[in-house]
Design a protein around this motif. Structure first.
Motif, short mmCIF file in Angstrom:
data_model
loop_
_atom_site.label_atom_id
_atom_site.label_comp_id
_atom_site.label_asym_id
_atom_site.label_seq_id
_atom_site.Cartn_x
_atom_site.Cartn_y
_atom_site.Cartn_z
N SER A 1 0.85 -1.17 0.00
CA SER A 1 0.00 0.00 0.00
C SER A 1 0.90 1.23 0.00
O SER A 1 1.84 1.35 0.79
CB SER A 1 -0.93 -0.10 1.21
OG SER A 1 -1.03 1.13 1.82
N SER B 1 -3.61 2.25 -3.11
CA SER B 1 -3.85 1.42 -1.93
C SER B 1 -3.45 -0.03 -2.17
O SER B 1 -3.43 -0.84 -1.25
CB SER B 1 -5.34 1.47 -1.55
OG SER B 1 -6.10 0.82 -2.54
N ARG B 2 -3.14 -0.36 -3.43
CA ARG B 2 -2.87 -1.76 -3.70
C ARG B 2 -1.99 -1.90 -4.94
O ARG B 2 -2.47 -1.86 -6.06
CB ARG B 2 -4.20 -2.49 -3.93
CG ARG B 2 -4.10 -3.94 -4.32
CD ARG B 2 -5.49 -4.49 -4.59
NE ARG B 2 -5.45 -5.87 -5.03
CZ ARG B 2 -5.29 -6.26 -6.29
NH1 ARG B 2 -5.15 -5.38 -7.24
NH2 ARG B 2 -5.27 -7.55 -6.60
#
Ligand code: C2O
Length: 518
Positions: A381, A478-479
């Protein structure tokens, strides 16, 4: 001049030899190092190959303590006991290329002396023998080990000195080649700078390695050292998996001859022209020890080996690298979805160091990642880099770092590294390939008894992929998904893939996968 057989002329060699020792003859013919696959295609068991087998046979028969034995020569590279000659190979250092050039030079002279002394080699071969090189990047079969190195016996029915049991490629399997393959120097040759400068999270190692002192161990690679050098060690397997044993495999020397040739290929490129380091720290201050044909101590420095013809009396028969052009595509013109295949060498268009901008950690994995020989996936992240919190502050560069790569024993498995392969379409994965992680050298960099236990570190400049993903909306702070897939060789008919490697590989792991913004 009519053929590659011809001696190019006589010149005066300038190897740096400790004063007082007998110098090599003043006139030494320039030898031509040739492509093993071209020789073997002309004639299986070409006289050059046979003579090499004879040299290895003679060197194997010598006492291990004899500096001209194969065991001692291999010990110069890596050995449990250390003196000033043994255990000195330079890895993950800007001395990697010159050190291995010197190493080959003295080894080749020792081979040649053995060949000259042998009644089993014809006079013509004696007069112009030079170490051949293994260029594995000319398609199949060149990406397999030549049969003369895989046969257990010679054409005369004797045990074959060039054969080594335990290689993964003794089955004739072929290393993956092509743009994302493990045999291609394309990405390395595209590097503009020899050294990546001082260590740091944004140091990609340059072409020839980071600036270090005498350095036998871990850290980051120059691009050529990573691919194809480390990756080919990894694919060959057996002795080639460890510093201590690599030099015992006769194919090692042909592999390094090719790496040495590729340095020359790099050096001859223009636009911009490529320059070897000129700092005294590289050219003259670091002295390396080797043994000559009579076993005496000889020393060399990197500045003494930059001109193979005039300083070392050898040349290569050809200097072509892979055919590649770096098209000029301004970064802001990268097309939107779907991500087109990136042109070869493209990633390096932007490799020039950016202006003094801080390098900040954007995110990292929290747990170590185990490498077991299968595909592994991990997620990061991002959003940790304070300077880039404001959405309008775009990083100039994005680096993916694979850090603290360690192994509990010799293992050379190669992994292809990908960023954000779409979950629903793996067929486009090549577009998301950012490079290779090779475990060659990981065990040596993990030994608590030794001076180099930092593990290996791999730095990939993924700026162009970052921008393309961002444009197409596929960069999710976030990913970030990072995938490592083990490289699989093909059978020599090109179709099937070989299965998983030995199930009992030494344990290996990555301490951390991180992303840095700059
Ligand atoms: Cu010093 Cu290919 O290794």
């Amino acid at each position: 001049m009519n053929s590659g057989e011809q001696i190019l002329g006589s010149i005066r060699p300038r190897p740096e030899v400790v004063p007082g020792l007998k110098l090599p003859p003043l006139k030494q013919a320039v030898r031509i190092r040739r492509d093993i696959w071209k020789l073997e295609e002309q004639q299986e068991w070409h006289p050059v190959t046979r003579a090499y087998a004879e040299a290895i046979r003679i060197m194997k028969a010598r006492q291990d303590t004899d500096p001209t034995s194969l065991a001692y020569q291999a010990g110069i590279h890596g050995h449990a006991q250390t003196d000033q000659w043994l255990n000195t190979c330079q890895h993950r250092s800007w001395y990697f290329l010159p050190w291995h050039r010197m190493y080959l030079y003295w080894f080749e002279l020792i081979c040649r002396a053995a060949i000259k002394s042998s009644p089993n080699v014809d006079d013509k071969t004696k007069s112009n023998w030079a170490l051949p090189y293994w260029n594995y990047d000319r398609g199949t079969p060149t990406n397999t080990i030549p049969p003369a190195f895989r046969a257990e016996t010679t054409p005369d029915g004797d045990p074959n000195p060039l054969f080594v049991p335990g290689r993964l490629m003794n089955d004739g399997s072929a290393m993956p080649d092509g743009p994302e393959g493990v045999t291609t120097p394309t990405a390395a040759l595209a590097k503009h700078h020899f050294t990546g400068g001082d260590a740091g999270p944004a140091n990609t190692g340059g072409f020839g390695g980071p600036q270090t002192g005498f350095h036998h161990g871990g850290g980051i690679n120059g691009a050529l050292e990573n691919v194809p050098h480390n990756t080919v060690h990894g694919e060959v397997g057996g002795f080639m998996w460890a510093f201590d044993t690599a030099g015992l495999d006769p194919i090692f020397w042909l592999h390094h001859c090719n790496i040495d040739r590729l340095w020359e290929v790099w050096d001859r490129q223009t636009n911009p022209s490529r320059e070897n380091p000129t700092d005294a720290a590289w050219t003259t201050n670091q002295v390396f020890h080797f043994r000559n044909t009579s076993g005496a101590d000889v020393t060399q420095t990197s500045g003494g080996v930059v001109d193979t013809k005039n300083q070392l009396s050898y040349v290569y028969d050809q200097f072509s690298g892979p055919v590649f052009k770096i098209p000029f595509i301004p970064i802001f013109k990268i097309p939107r979805l779907p991500i087109p295949p990136r042109p070869e060498g493209f990633a390096d268009m932007t490799e020039e160091p950016p202006a003094d901008r801080p390098v900040e950690l954007a995110g990292a994995t929290e747990e170590p990642v185990r490498l077991s020989g299968d595909t592994v996936e991990t997620q990061i992240s991002l959003g940790g880099a304070t300077a880039f919190r404001d959405a309008s502050a775009e990083p100039d560069r994005v680096y993916l770092n694979v850090e603290q790569v360690t192994a509990e024993g010799p293992v050379g498995t190669n992994y292809s590294v990908y960023v954000n392969i779409p979950d629903d379409d793996e067929t486009t994965e090549d577009n998301y390939h950012v490079g290779h992680v090779s475990l060659f050298g990981a065990a040596e960099a993990s030994d608590p008894e030794s001076d180099h236990q930092e593990g290996l570190r791999f730095v990939f400049d993924i700026t162009d992929l970052y921008r393309a993903l961002k444009e197409s909306g596929a960069w999710d702070e976030s990913r970030l998904k990072v995938t490592l897939k083990p490289v699989r060789r093909r059978t020599s008919d090109g179709a099937a893939f070989t299965g998983a490697e030995s199930p009992q590989l030494p344990a290996a792991s990555i301490g951390r996968v991180s992303v840095f913004y700059q």
